[in-house]
Motif scaffolding. Structure first.
Motif, PDB file in Angstrom:
ATOM      1  N   PRO A 261       0.828  -1.201   0.000  1.00 58.52           N
ATOM      2  CA  PRO A 261       0.000   0.000   0.000  1.00 58.52           C
ATOM      3  C   PRO A 261       0.865   1.254   0.000  1.00 58.52           C
ATOM      4  O   PRO A 261       1.995   1.249   0.497  1.00 58.52           O
ATOM      5  CB  PRO A 261      -0.780  -0.118   1.316  1.00 58.52           C
ATOM      6  CG  PRO A 261      -0.672  -1.537   1.722  1.00 58.52           C
ATOM      7  CD  PRO A 261       0.599  -2.059   1.144  1.00 58.52           C
TER       8      PRO A 261
ATOM      9  N   PRO B  19       1.270   3.950   1.716  1.00 57.59           N
ATOM     10  CA  PRO B  19       1.957   4.543   2.860  1.00 57.59           C
ATOM     11  C   PRO B  19       3.318   3.945   3.148  1.00 57.59           C
ATOM     12  O   PRO B  19       4.157   4.583   3.733  1.00 57.59           O
ATOM     13  CB  PRO B  19       0.986   4.264   4.017  1.00 57.59           C
ATOM     14  CG  PRO B  19      -0.342   4.128   3.379  1.00 57.59           C
ATOM     15  CD  PRO B  19      -0.065   3.494   2.047  1.00 57.59           C
ATOM     16  N   ALA B  20       3.553   2.694   2.712  1.00 54.05           N
ATOM     17  CA  ALA B  20       4.818   2.066   3.057  1.00 54.05           C
ATOM     18  C   ALA B  20       5.988   2.617   2.255  1.00 54.05           C
ATOM     19  O   ALA B  20       7.126   2.388   2.587  1.00 54.05           O
ATOM     20  CB  ALA B  20       4.719   0.560   2.836  1.00 54.05           C
TER      21      ALA B  20
ATOM     22  N   THR C 103      10.296   3.074   7.677  1.00 56.22           N
ATOM     23  CA  THR C 103       8.881   2.954   8.025  1.00 56.22           C
ATOM     24  C   THR C 103       8.712   2.489   9.463  1.00 56.22           C
ATOM     25  O   THR C 103       7.947   3.082  10.239  1.00 56.22           O
ATOM     26  CB  THR C 103       8.189   1.950   7.078  1.00 56.22           C
ATOM     27  OG1 THR C 103       8.258   2.455   5.747  1.00 56.22           O
ATOM     28  CG2 THR C 103       6.734   1.760   7.459  1.00 56.22           C
TER      29      THR C 103
ATOM     30  N   THR D  11      -0.232  11.214   2.807  1.00 53.63           N
ATOM     31  CA  THR D  11      -0.765   9.870   3.056  1.00 53.63           C
ATOM     32  C   THR D  11       0.151   9.131   4.034  1.00 53.63           C
ATOM     33  O   THR D  11      -0.303   8.415   4.929  1.00 53.63           O
ATOM     34  CB  THR D  11      -0.859   9.086   1.737  1.00 53.63           C
ATOM     35  OG1 THR D  11      -1.562   9.882   0.782  1.00 53.63           O
ATOM     36  CG2 THR D  11      -1.577   7.766   1.935  1.00 53.63           C
ATOM     37  N   ALA D  12       1.458   9.324   3.850  1.00 56.30           N
ATOM     38  CA  ALA D  12       2.420   8.673   4.746  1.00 56.30           C
ATOM     39  C   ALA D  12       2.273   9.194   6.173  1.00 56.30           C
ATOM     40  O   ALA D  12       2.336   8.424   7.138  1.00 56.30           O
ATOM     41  CB  ALA D  12       3.843   8.917   4.246  1.00 56.30           C
TER      42      ALA D  12
ATOM     43  N   TYR E   1      -0.719   7.624   7.687  1.00 59.73           N
ATOM     44  CA  TYR E   1      -0.464   6.208   8.021  1.00 59.73           C
ATOM     45  C   TYR E   1       0.244   6.108   9.374  1.00 59.73           C
ATOM     46  O   TYR E   1      -0.163   5.335  10.254  1.00 59.73           O
ATOM     47  CB  TYR E   1       0.381   5.556   6.936  1.00 59.73           C
ATOM     48  CG  TYR E   1       0.882   4.198   7.335  1.00 59.73           C
ATOM     49  CD1 TYR E   1       0.035   3.093   7.326  1.00 59.73           C
ATOM     50  CD2 TYR E   1       2.199   4.021   7.763  1.00 59.73           C
ATOM     51  CE1 TYR E   1       0.486   1.844   7.726  1.00 59.73           C
ATOM     52  CE2 TYR E   1       2.654   2.785   8.163  1.00 59.73           C
ATOM     53  CZ  TYR E   1       1.794   1.690   8.142  1.00 59.73           C
ATOM     54  OH  TYR E   1       2.257   0.465   8.543  1.00 59.73           O
ATOM     55  N   THR E   2       1.307   6.873   9.533  1.00 62.00           N
ATOM     56  CA  THR E   2       2.069   6.796  10.783  1.00 62.00           C
ATOM     57  C   THR E   2       1.222   7.259  11.966  1.00 62.00           C
ATOM     58  O   THR E   2       1.306   6.695  13.057  1.00 62.00           O
ATOM     59  CB  THR E   2       3.359   7.626  10.672  1.00 62.00           C
ATOM     60  OG1 THR E   2       4.178   7.059   9.637  1.00 62.00           O
ATOM     61  CG2 THR E   2       4.135   7.640  11.976  1.00 62.00           C
TER      62      THR E   2
ATOM     63  N   TRP F 140      -1.867   6.836  12.310  1.00 63.26           N
ATOM     64  CA  TRP F 140      -2.727   5.703  12.667  1.00 63.26           C
ATOM     65  C   TRP F 140      -1.906   4.582  13.305  1.00 63.26           C
ATOM     66  O   TRP F 140      -2.252   4.055  14.367  1.00 63.26           O
ATOM     67  CB  TRP F 140      -3.436   5.161  11.407  1.00 63.26           C
ATOM     68  CG  TRP F 140      -4.018   3.806  11.645  1.00 63.26           C
ATOM     69  CD1 TRP F 140      -5.182   3.512  12.308  1.00 63.26           C
ATOM     70  CD2 TRP F 140      -3.435   2.531  11.272  1.00 63.26           C
ATOM     71  NE1 TRP F 140      -5.358   2.151  12.367  1.00 63.26           N
ATOM     72  CE2 TRP F 140      -4.304   1.520  11.734  1.00 63.26           C
ATOM     73  CE3 TRP F 140      -2.267   2.175  10.593  1.00 63.26           C
ATOM     74  CZ2 TRP F 140      -4.051   0.161  11.540  1.00 63.26           C
ATOM     75  CZ3 TRP F 140      -2.007   0.818  10.400  1.00 63.26           C
ATOM     76  CH2 TRP F 140      -2.895  -0.169  10.878  1.00 63.26           C
ATOM     77  N   ALA F 141      -0.780   4.241  12.671  1.00 60.98           N
ATOM     78  CA  ALA F 141      -0.026   3.055  13.097  1.00 60.98           C
ATOM     79  C   ALA F 141       0.617   3.234  14.468  1.00 60.98           C
ATOM     80  O   ALA F 141       0.864   2.247  15.161  1.00 60.98           O
ATOM     81  CB  ALA F 141       1.050   2.731  12.055  1.00 60.98           C
TER      82      ALA F 141
ATOM     83  N   SER G  58      -1.436   1.465  16.827  1.00 63.44           N
ATOM     84  CA  SER G  58      -1.854   0.106  16.462  1.00 63.44           C
ATOM     85  C   SER G  58      -0.932  -0.896  17.155  1.00 63.44           C
ATOM     86  O   SER G  58       0.248  -1.001  16.811  1.00 63.44           O
ATOM     87  CB  SER G  58      -1.791  -0.082  14.941  1.00 63.44           C
ATOM     88  OG  SER G  58      -1.785  -1.465  14.622  1.00 63.44           O
TER      89      SER G  58
ATOM     90  N   ARG H  52       0.779  -3.258  14.588  1.00 65.50           N
ATOM     91  CA  ARG H  52       1.881  -2.665  13.821  1.00 65.50           C
ATOM     92  C   ARG H  52       3.110  -2.447  14.696  1.00 65.50           C
ATOM     93  O   ARG H  52       4.236  -2.727  14.313  1.00 65.50           O
ATOM     94  CB  ARG H  52       1.452  -1.329  13.196  1.00 65.50           C
ATOM     95  CG  ARG H  52       0.473  -1.410  12.049  1.00 65.50           C
ATOM     96  CD  ARG H  52       1.101  -1.975  10.792  1.00 65.50           C
ATOM     97  NE  ARG H  52       1.168  -3.435  10.822  1.00 65.50           N
ATOM     98  CZ  ARG H  52       1.933  -4.201  10.043  1.00 65.50           C
ATOM     99  NH1 ARG H  52       2.709  -3.647   9.158  1.00 65.50           N
ATOM    100  NH2 ARG H  52       1.942  -5.505  10.135  1.00 65.50           N
TER     101      ARG H  52
END
Ligand SMILES: [Zn+2]
Length: 422
Positions: free
Chosen positions: A27, A29-30, A158, A209-210, A213-214, A216-217, A220, A223
């Motif tokens: 995806p 974001p990676a 990442t 977007t990245a 993602y971070t 959110w992650a 998590s 993650r």
């Protein structure tokens, strides 16, 4: 400007190319990595600035937002598969932009438009310097200790971005601002590289977007557990200011680099403080002797890209003033900022070495350094802390003791004093 040799070489390109290839399978974001960490370093670097014009400039929240966008910008090229990103990491593009700013505003940066460009430039510079310092120090250590590099499932950028974001509680989320049209023109006019403003805009969009993602992650559990299992050494040390190349250690380097850029923005090209930092810090003890280890290297960060044709100015002297056998080389390519001194054999036990950068080191601007840098590093253990001369007990205490007990009291008191000092 263009005539200078291009500093970006295989290592960063190989890492990023691998990420780009990976992006075809993962995806989005990676593939755009480390943005949260980069932004944190720029915001933290502000705290390391002395009072003055740069601190004043970056006290403005809107200009800080532009600084953040400039900080993110270079990695956008990897996201869209365009070399503009790689180029934005290095002095040829950054100095072309600086010269454009200097020519346009003639050293007068109090106007809003000039301030916006200066803030964006400082962001670009922060990103490039952080990558150099991180990759040559922290990444190199992680490579030696973390299994994730062999597994090649996730990149360190990442994984470390997410675990670091957890450690610092995330960052204030920016809003997009970049001089896309002006930058596209500079790429074309100064570097002879065609890229459209729309491509730059698209790359910057991926970076948001990245960031998301971070953001959110970082909360998590799944993650975090995965990334920590892949990169346990890094996950534990990203927020550790005692570890060379960690983000807290990058921030003062970036602040110092900004101050040198401020001079260059004012056409002050004197190269009289070439070394920003030495790792280990000058005056260190207990330096590892095994020349095969990452930690045995000595690392210098320069305020400007330096010319490897003049690396004969860099040496390490033993206590007799003789050259110690070391290989001196950029971590990346010529005209970059970080230089490694790799010992060809083990450092001698219980010995102090002196790192010397003699005047005459040439930089990207074509200026030769004018002052000498010296810093020592020793394989001996640190000396014991100073043992202060014991203070004579107050006369009344001595007088309160009889002759026999007083004789016993004094040595005990001195022993207790020494133990406290230890
Ligand atoms: Zn980068």
């Amino acid at each position: 400007m263009i005539g200078a040799r291009w500093p970006c070489v295989s290592r960063l390109r190989a890492v990023r190319s691998a990420l780009l290839a990976l992006s075809l399978l993962l995806p989005a974001p990676a593939l755009a990595c480390g943005q949260t960490t980069h932004v944190w370093v720029s915001l933290e670097a502000i705290q390391h600035l002395p009072e003055g014009p740069i601190a004043d400039l970056l006290a403005d929240p809107e200009l800080r937002n532009i600084l953040v966008n400039g900080t993110m910008f270079p990695d956008g090229g990897y996201a869209v598969g365009d070399d503009y990103g790689e180029m934005a990491h290095w002095e040829p593009l950054q100095q072309a932009y600086l010269a454009w700013i200097r020519d346009r505003y003639a050293g007068e940066y109090s106007g809003r438009e000039a301030q916006e460009h200066v803030a964006f430039l400082l962001g670009l510079a922060s990103h490039g310097m952080s990558d150099e310092v991180f990759d040559s120090l922290f990444y190199e250590r992680s490579r030696a200790y973390d299994p994730g590099h062999d597994e090649e499932v996730t990149s360190l950028d990442t994984a470390s971005d997410v675990t670091f974001a957890r450690d610092v509680g995330g960052i204030p989320q920016p809003t997009s601002w970049a001089p896309f049209d002006e930058l596209a023109a500079i790429y074309g006019d100064d570097l002879g590289y065609a890229v459209s403003a729309d491509t730059l805009r698209s790359g910057q969009g991926f970076l948001y977007t990245a960031l998301a993602y971070t953001e959110w992650a970082r909360t998590s559990e799944e993650r975090l557990a995965t990334f920590t299992a892949e990169f346990p050494w890094a996950a534990e040390r990203m927020n550790d200011a005692t570890v060379p190349g960690s983000p807290p250690r990058q921030a003062p380097v970036v602040a110092a680099y900004w101050q040198d850029l401020w001079l260059r923005l004012h056409a002050d090209l004197a190269f009289d403080a070439p070394v920003i930092t030495m790792e280990p810090p000058a005056g260190s003890f207990d330096h590892p002797m095994d020349h095969t280890t990452v930690e045995a290297r000595i690392h210098l960060t320069f305020a400007r890209g330096v010319d490897d044709d003049t690396f004969d100015r860099i040496s390490v002297l033993d206590p007799d003033g003789q050259d110690a056998p070391v290989d001196v080389d950029h971590f990346y390519g010529d005209m970059s900022h970080t230089v490694l001194l790799r010992p060809r054999q083990d450092w001698a036990d219980d010995t102090e070495y002196t790192v010397v950068v003699a005047p005459g080191l040439l930089n990207f601007d074509g200026q030769a350094s004018t002052t000498e840098f010296r810093g020592t590093v020793s394989t001996a253990p640190p000396p014991p802390p100073d043992v202060a001369r014991p203070i004579d007990p107050p006369a009344e205490e001595v007088c309160a003791c009889d002759a026999a007990s007083g004789a016993a009291f004094t040595p005990l008191m001195l022993l207790a004093w020494r133990r406290r000092r230890c």
